[in-house]
Design a protein around this motif. Structure first.
Motif, mmCIF file in Angstrom:
data_model
loop_
_atom_site.group_PDB
_atom_site.id
_atom_site.type_symbol
_atom_site.label_atom_id
_atom_site.label_comp_id
_atom_site.label_asym_id
_atom_site.label_seq_id
_atom_site.Cartn_x
_atom_site.Cartn_y
_atom_site.Cartn_z
ATOM 1 N N LEU A 173 0.842 -1.181 0.000
ATOM 2 C CA LEU A 173 0.000 0.000 0.000
ATOM 3 C C LEU A 173 0.885 1.240 0.000
ATOM 4 N N ALA A 174 0.568 2.178 -0.874
ATOM 5 C CA ALA A 174 1.343 3.408 -0.945
ATOM 6 C C ALA A 174 1.175 4.220 0.333
ATOM 7 N N PRO A 175 2.164 5.019 0.692
ATOM 8 C CA PRO A 175 2.036 5.863 1.886
ATOM 9 C C PRO A 175 0.780 6.735 1.818
ATOM 10 N N GLY A 176 0.021 6.759 2.893
ATOM 11 C CA GLY A 176 -1.191 7.559 2.934
ATOM 12 C C GLY A 176 -2.434 6.862 2.425
ATOM 13 N N HIS A 177 -2.284 5.628 1.924
ATOM 14 C CA HIS A 177 -3.441 4.885 1.430
ATOM 15 C C HIS A 177 -3.966 3.949 2.518
ATOM 16 N N ALA A 178 -5.278 3.990 2.739
ATOM 17 C CA ALA A 178 -5.896 3.148 3.762
ATOM 18 C C ALA A 178 -6.324 1.794 3.229
ATOM 19 N N ALA A 179 -6.341 1.641 1.895
ATOM 20 C CA ALA A 179 -6.824 0.376 1.325
ATOM 21 C C ALA A 179 -6.299 0.169 -0.084
ATOM 22 N N ALA A 180 -6.336 -1.093 -0.501
ATOM 23 C CA ALA A 180 -6.026 -1.470 -1.884
ATOM 24 C C ALA A 180 -7.218 -2.229 -2.433
ATOM 25 N N PHE A 181 -7.582 -1.928 -3.682
ATOM 26 C CA PHE A 181 -8.683 -2.580 -4.383
ATOM 27 C C PHE A 181 -8.223 -2.976 -5.779
ATOM 28 N N SER A 182 -9.088 -3.692 -6.469
ATOM 29 C CA SER A 182 -8.837 -4.048 -7.861
ATOM 30 C C SER A 182 -9.712 -3.188 -8.763
ATOM 31 N N ASP A 183 -9.081 -2.478 -9.703
ATOM 32 C CA ASP A 183 -9.819 -1.621 -10.634
ATOM 33 C C ASP A 183 -10.692 -2.454 -11.561
ATOM 34 N N ASP A 184 -11.846 -1.901 -11.920
ATOM 35 C CA ASP A 184 -12.761 -2.613 -12.805
ATOM 36 C C ASP A 184 -12.339 -2.564 -14.269
ATOM 37 N N CYS A 185 -11.283 -1.821 -14.580
ATOM 38 C CA CYS A 185 -10.806 -1.759 -15.963
ATOM 39 C C CYS A 185 -9.412 -2.349 -16.104
ATOM 40 N N ASP A 186 -8.942 -3.068 -15.085
ATOM 41 C CA ASP A 186 -7.534 -3.447 -15.049
ATOM 42 C C ASP A 186 -7.208 -4.774 -15.711
ATOM 43 N N LEU A 187 -8.211 -5.558 -16.095
ATOM 44 C CA LEU A 187 -7.938 -6.891 -16.619
ATOM 45 C C LEU A 187 -8.624 -7.069 -17.971
ATOM 46 N N PRO A 188 -7.873 -6.990 -19.078
ATOM 47 C CA PRO A 188 -8.490 -7.093 -20.408
ATOM 48 C C PRO A 188 -9.324 -8.356 -20.610
ATOM 49 N N SER A 189 -8.954 -9.440 -19.959
ATOM 50 C CA SER A 189 -9.678 -10.702 -20.133
ATOM 51 C C SER A 189 -11.124 -10.620 -19.667
ATOM 52 N N THR A 190 -11.435 -9.642 -18.812
ATOM 53 C CA THR A 190 -12.801 -9.518 -18.303
ATOM 54 C C THR A 190 -13.642 -8.545 -19.114
ATOM 55 N N HIS A 191 -13.034 -7.802 -20.020
ATOM 56 C CA HIS A 191 -13.762 -6.755 -20.738
ATOM 57 C C HIS A 191 -14.897 -7.315 -21.586
ATOM 58 N N GLU A 192 -14.680 -8.484 -22.192
ATOM 59 C CA GLU A 192 -15.719 -9.081 -23.032
ATOM 60 C C GLU A 192 -16.944 -9.454 -22.202
ATOM 61 N N ILE A 193 -16.709 -10.001 -20.998
ATOM 62 C CA ILE A 193 -17.818 -10.338 -20.103
ATOM 63 C C ILE A 193 -18.595 -9.077 -19.742
ATOM 64 N N VAL A 194 -17.870 -8.015 -19.403
ATOM 65 C CA VAL A 194 -18.498 -6.747 -19.020
ATOM 66 C C VAL A 194 -19.395 -6.228 -20.146
ATOM 67 N N ARG A 195 -18.884 -6.269 -21.362
ATOM 68 C CA ARG A 195 -19.673 -5.778 -22.506
ATOM 69 C C ARG A 195 -20.864 -6.677 -22.790
ATOM 70 N N SER A 196 -20.678 -7.978 -22.679
ATOM 71 C CA SER A 196 -21.731 -8.914 -23.084
ATOM 72 C C SER A 196 -22.954 -8.854 -22.179
ATOM 73 N N VAL A 197 -22.770 -8.493 -20.924
ATOM 74 C CA VAL A 197 -23.913 -8.454 -20.006
ATOM 75 C C VAL A 197 -24.335 -7.029 -19.667
#
Length: 350
Positions: A173-197
């Motif tokens: 975690l970067a200094p000053g950050h209280a949390a880490a998450f996964s971005d919804d645009c960070d994985l190209p393999s999931t983009h097709e699923i996102v578009r299809s539904v």
């Protein structure tokens, strides 16, 4: 005679110096087994460090928590301490399930969540009532529930872990950050699923930009969102930045102004986090949060891709313990039947 006396004094001095040298070496020298050339001290400390993992056990879907815990425990040698959070009425059931199954060996604590802390903070919405369940908001109160740890992992119950949880815990975690998450645009393999539904992965899908309070935030509606179903949190920063209080403030504002609702993309638990953490969070390796498996009973990922994933998340309506749903075999590998028989899987052939 004088010469002999002098020689004896010298020998005595040498003896004293030799004894002192031996004592110093025994007290101060690092044992061979702990020297850097044989064992990395930093890695040794990380291996021995207790890893707190928070998972909720909700009525009607308790088998989800059991499968998640089973998958984590089976894929790591790390010192994991599970914090299982439930309501007063569900705690006896999950405790009995664990103690009467192969999970009896895990280290765990059961924590009761008092839903009264949510009074006046949730706007009633009939379109998706399951999103209003009190345990959906446990993630807002992590430092109050888990007090002795600085770093904590929170996981939604509808996940399974295929990698070593130590790797997720080691997320920087970067200094000053209280949390880490996964971005919804960070994985190209999931983009097709996102578009299809027709899934939303920008702030436009979660916040009502017709409201002045939302526009005043200065967040572009096309900004990519993140999913708070997997969190690596720094509790010191969380408390220092008053994150819980900020989240509660936006919950109360939503009750008064209807700034977001469960008819939008992420329901009522995601939206406050998107506001409070905007531009102030670190990133989780996207393979540690492969999601959207529950958004459609038809859309599927490739088997090769799923095997590479470290964590799978059935976020959405179609859960792997119900029917219809997809990739249920991957989830069911980790499911442990309920000894009491209360929780049963829904399958077409059963």
């Amino acid at each position: 005679m004088a010469l002999l006396k002098k020689v004896n004094q010298i020998l005595l001095l040498l003896l004293v110096l030799t004894v002192c040298a031996i004592l110093y070496r025994n007290v101060h020298q690092v044992p061979l087994a702990l020297r850097n050339e044989t064992v990395d001290l930093e890695n040794l400390e990380e291996m021995e460090e207790e890893i707190p993992v928070v998972i909720c056990a909700a009525a009607g879907r308790m088998g989800a928590a059991v499968a998640a815990i089973s998958s984590i425990y089976s894929n790591t040698e790390a010192n994991v301490l599970f914090y299982i959070v439930g309501l007063k009425t569900t705690i006896p059931h999950i405790r009995k399930w664990i103690k009467n199954s192969k999970l009896k060996e895990i280290k765990f604590k059961v924590v009761e969540f008092n839903p009264m802390v949510l009074k006046g903070k949730i706007r009633q919405d009939a379109s998706r009532p399951e999103l209003l369940q009190p345990l959906n908001f446990v993630r807002f109160y992590l430092p109050l529930l888990i007090q002795k740890h600085e770093k904590v992992i929170y996981l939604d119950d509808d996940v399974i872990v295929q990698g070593d949880i130590q790797e997720l815990y080691n997320t920087k975690l970067a200094p000053g950050h209280a949390a880490a998450f996964s971005d919804d645009c960070d994985l190209p393999s999931t983009h097709e699923i996102v578009r299809s539904v027709g899934m939303q992965n920008t702030y436009m899908g979660f916040l009502d930009y017709r409201k002045q309070a939302i526009r005043d935030l200065g967040i572009s509606p096309s900004t990519c969102t993140f999913n708070p179903g997997v969190i690596v949190g720094n509790m010191t920063e969380w408390k220092h930045q008053w994150i819980t209080q900020q989240l509660e403030k936006w919950m109360r504002r939503n009750v008064e102004e209807n700034l977001y609702s469960s008819t939008l993309g992420g329901g009522v638990a995601t939206s406050p986090m998107l506001i409070v953490f905007h531009g102030k969070y670190s990133s989780i390796n996207p393979m540690w949060h492969v999601r959207h498996l529950g958004w459609s009973p038809d859309a599927r990922y490739s088997e090769q891709f799923l095997q590479q994933a470290k964590l799978l998340h059935w976020n959405g309506r179609y859960k792997p313990w119900d029917y219809p749903s997809v990739h249920t075999d991957l989830w069911e590998n980790w499911f442990i039947p309920d000894p009491s028989g209360k929780f049963k899987l829904t399958r077409p052939d059963r």
